[in-house]
Motif scaffolding. Structure first.
Motif, mmCIF file in Angstrom:
data_model
loop_
_atom_site.group_PDB
_atom_site.id
_atom_site.type_symbol
_atom_site.label_atom_id
_atom_site.label_comp_id
_atom_site.label_asym_id
_atom_site.label_seq_id
_atom_site.Cartn_x
_atom_site.Cartn_y
_atom_site.Cartn_z
ATOM 1 N N PRO A 197 -47.236 59.257 -25.805
ATOM 2 C CA PRO A 197 -48.035 58.226 -26.476
ATOM 3 C C PRO A 197 -48.410 58.603 -27.902
ATOM 4 O O PRO A 197 -48.417 57.752 -28.782
ATOM 5 N N VAL A 198 -48.737 59.893 -28.134
ATOM 6 C CA VAL A 198 -49.100 60.331 -29.475
ATOM 7 C C VAL A 198 -47.914 60.188 -30.419
ATOM 8 O O VAL A 198 -48.030 59.694 -31.548
ATOM 9 N N ALA A 199 -46.734 60.618 -29.945
ATOM 10 C CA ALA A 199 -45.539 60.508 -30.779
ATOM 11 C C ALA A 199 -45.213 59.046 -31.065
ATOM 12 O O ALA A 199 -44.834 58.685 -32.167
ATOM 13 N N ALA A 200 -45.369 58.198 -30.044
ATOM 14 C CA ALA A 200 -45.083 56.773 -30.243
ATOM 15 C C ALA A 200 -46.035 56.167 -31.259
ATOM 16 O O ALA A 200 -45.638 55.339 -32.080
ATOM 17 N N ALA A 201 -47.312 56.591 -31.213
ATOM 18 C CA ALA A 201 -48.285 56.067 -32.172
ATOM 19 C C ALA A 201 -47.935 56.490 -33.589
ATOM 20 O O ALA A 201 -48.034 55.706 -34.532
ATOM 21 N N ARG A 202 -47.504 57.752 -33.731
ATOM 22 C CA ARG A 202 -47.140 58.225 -35.063
ATOM 23 C C ARG A 202 -45.923 57.488 -35.594
ATOM 24 O O ARG A 202 -45.872 57.102 -36.763
ATOM 25 N N VAL A 203 -44.924 57.272 -34.713
ATOM 26 C CA VAL A 203 -43.726 56.562 -35.137
ATOM 27 C C VAL A 203 -44.061 55.134 -35.521
ATOM 28 O O VAL A 203 -43.593 54.590 -36.511
ATOM 29 N N GLY A 204 -44.926 54.481 -34.705
ATOM 30 C CA GLY A 204 -45.306 53.107 -34.999
ATOM 31 C C GLY A 204 -46.041 52.985 -36.311
ATOM 32 O O GLY A 204 -45.778 52.083 -37.112
ATOM 33 N N ARG A 205 -46.962 53.913 -36.567
ATOM 34 C CA ARG A 205 -47.711 53.879 -37.819
ATOM 35 C C ARG A 205 -46.809 54.134 -39.016
ATOM 36 O O ARG A 205 -46.886 53.454 -40.031
ATOM 37 N N GLY A 206 -45.908 55.100 -38.897
ATOM 38 C CA GLY A 206 -44.979 55.377 -39.983
ATOM 39 C C GLY A 206 -44.024 54.227 -40.231
ATOM 40 O O GLY A 206 -43.703 53.906 -41.366
ATOM 41 N N GLY A 207 -43.573 53.574 -39.132
ATOM 42 C CA GLY A 207 -42.685 52.431 -39.285
ATOM 43 C C GLY A 207 -43.362 51.274 -39.981
ATOM 44 O O GLY A 207 -42.754 50.583 -40.807
ATOM 45 N N TRP A 208 -44.646 51.041 -39.671
ATOM 46 C CA TRP A 208 -45.393 49.960 -40.319
ATOM 47 C C TRP A 208 -45.539 50.237 -41.812
ATOM 48 O O TRP A 208 -45.334 49.342 -42.632
ATOM 49 N N LYS A 209 -45.861 51.463 -42.151
ATOM 50 C CA LYS A 209 -46.019 51.801 -43.565
ATOM 51 C C LYS A 209 -44.688 51.777 -44.309
ATOM 52 O O LYS A 209 -44.647 51.438 -45.497
ATOM 53 N N LYS A 210 -43.621 52.105 -43.606
ATOM 54 C CA LYS A 210 -42.307 52.040 -44.247
ATOM 55 C C LYS A 210 -41.944 50.595 -44.563
ATOM 56 O O LYS A 210 -41.397 50.299 -45.623
ATOM 57 N N GLY A 211 -42.281 49.682 -43.651
ATOM 58 C CA GLY A 211 -42.041 48.270 -43.912
ATOM 59 C C GLY A 211 -42.842 47.765 -45.095
ATOM 60 O O GLY A 211 -42.338 46.990 -45.922
ATOM 61 N N VAL A 212 -44.088 48.206 -45.212
ATOM 62 C CA VAL A 212 -44.921 47.830 -46.357
ATOM 63 C C VAL A 212 -44.334 48.393 -47.648
ATOM 64 O O VAL A 212 -44.342 47.721 -48.690
ATOM 65 N N ALA A 213 -43.821 49.617 -47.584
ATOM 66 C CA ALA A 213 -43.229 50.239 -48.772
ATOM 67 C C ALA A 213 -41.982 49.489 -49.229
ATOM 68 O O ALA A 213 -41.742 49.337 -50.437
ATOM 69 N N VAL A 214 -41.182 49.005 -48.280
ATOM 70 C CA VAL A 214 -40.001 48.210 -48.642
ATOM 71 C C VAL A 214 -40.425 46.903 -49.308
ATOM 72 O O VAL A 214 -39.849 46.479 -50.317
ATOM 73 N N PHE A 215 -41.459 46.266 -48.754
ATOM 74 C CA PHE A 215 -41.977 45.032 -49.352
ATOM 75 C C PHE A 215 -42.534 45.305 -50.746
ATOM 76 O O PHE A 215 -42.380 44.487 -51.659
ATOM 77 N N ASP A 216 -43.182 46.456 -50.910
ATOM 78 C CA ASP A 216 -43.696 46.870 -52.213
ATOM 79 C C ASP A 216 -42.553 46.980 -53.229
ATOM 80 O O ASP A 216 -42.676 46.527 -54.371
ATOM 81 N N PHE A 217 -41.441 47.572 -52.812
ATOM 82 C CA PHE A 217 -40.292 47.726 -53.702
ATOM 83 C C PHE A 217 -39.742 46.369 -54.128
ATOM 84 O O PHE A 217 -39.427 46.145 -55.306
ATOM 85 N N LEU A 218 -39.643 45.440 -53.188
ATOM 86 C CA LEU A 218 -39.137 44.105 -53.501
ATOM 87 C C LEU A 218 -40.075 43.361 -54.449
ATOM 88 O O LEU A 218 -39.624 42.653 -55.364
ATOM 89 N N LEU A 219 -41.381 43.522 -54.228
ATOM 90 C CA LEU A 219 -42.347 42.887 -55.130
ATOM 91 C C LEU A 219 -42.240 43.447 -56.543
ATOM 92 O O LEU A 219 -42.416 42.711 -57.523
ATOM 93 N N ARG A 220 -41.953 44.722 -56.660
ATOM 94 C CA ARG A 220 -41.804 45.325 -57.991
ATOM 95 C C ARG A 220 -40.575 44.764 -58.708
ATOM 96 O O ARG A 220 -40.603 44.559 -59.932
ATOM 97 N N LEU A 221 -39.520 44.512 -57.972
ATOM 98 C CA LEU A 221 -38.354 43.877 -58.581
ATOM 99 C C LEU A 221 -38.698 42.468 -59.071
ATOM 100 O O LEU A 221 -38.293 42.059 -60.174
ATOM 101 N N LEU A 222 -39.454 41.733 -58.244
ATOM 102 C CA LEU A 222 -39.873 40.388 -58.646
ATOM 103 C C LEU A 222 -40.758 40.425 -59.883
ATOM 104 O O LEU A 222 -40.563 39.643 -60.835
ATOM 105 N N ALA A 223 -41.723 41.331 -59.890
ATOM 106 C CA ALA A 223 -42.629 41.442 -61.040
ATOM 107 C C ALA A 223 -41.880 41.872 -62.296
ATOM 108 O O ALA A 223 -42.198 41.420 -63.404
ATOM 109 N N THR A 224 -40.890 42.745 -62.137
ATOM 110 C CA THR A 224 -40.095 43.175 -63.294
ATOM 111 C C THR A 224 -39.377 41.993 -63.924
ATOM 112 O O THR A 224 -39.388 41.814 -65.151
#
Length: 203
Positions: free
Chosen positions: A27-54
């Motif tokens: 369960p601990v490992a699954a929680a860490r993976v889930g949290r990291g996956g969520w933040k990775k998705g946000v980071a990808v969205f952040d990258f796309l927004l930066r392209l739009l803003a550019t």
């Protein structure tokens, strides 16, 4: 006599200890993976927004920087011309949006680092600081230019300022489009600040 077959208290305690030890990590490992996956998705969205803003900031700067119109009825010594550099506000607008687009290009590698390492705090904090600065800069540039564009379209009878857009229609169309693009860039910067704040808060 084999104590494991008789189910002695010692063997039962050891078995329960092993079961408990084996049950905790998944369960601990699954929680860490889930949290990291969520933040990775946000980071990808952040990258796309930066392209739009550019794209938005660069479009605003280039559109305003190439705005120039000369009316057809003029002579060699007298002519009616409108250019962005006639007004310091529009010059500031071009500088602010050009600086924002340059910063956004430089920020892309840091955004990629946040995708590769979603738990990293340093790059995310650095982006948050500079994104906040450019929120203020692009908003100020777009707002001040919007005020001039409003006067160009409507004029001000009390100050005897004439609405010049009836004559310089091409000029007004270009500067209006540049202002809209700059507001898009400013709004995107606000979303970027919100994303960085959420990631740092839940780190």
């Amino acid at each position: 006599m084999d104590s494991s077959k008789n189910g002695t208290p010692e063997s039962e305690a050891r078995a329960k200890g092993k079961a408990a030890a084996g049950a905790v990590p998944p369960p601990v490992a699954a929680a860490r993976v889930g949290r990291g996956g969520w933040k990775k998705g946000v980071a990808v969205f952040d990258f796309l927004l930066r392209l739009l803003a550019t794209g938005a900031a660069l479009a605003a700067a280039t559109t305003m920087g190439t705005t120039d119109q000369t009316l057809p009825f003029f002579t060699q010594f007298f002519q009616f011309q409108a250019s962005y550099d006639d007004l310091p506000v529009f010059t500031f607008f071009v500088i602010a949006n050009a600086g924002a687009s340059a910063y956004l290009v430089l920020s892309l590698p840091f955004s990629i680092v946040c995708i590769v390492r979603p738990q990293a705090i340093g790059p995310r904090l650095l982006l948050l600081v500079f994104d906040t600065i450019f929120v203020a800069l692009t908003t100020a540039a777009a707002s001040s230019a919007a005020a001039i564009v409003y006067l160009a379209h409507n004029g001000n009878a009390n100050a005897n300022w004439l609405a010049i857009c009836q004559q310089f229609n091409h000029f007004c169309q270009q500067v209006s489009g540049a202002v809209v693009a700059s507001f898009v860039a400013a709004l995107t910067f606000i979303f970027l600040v919100d994303l960085s704040t959420i990631c740092l808060k839940r780190n």
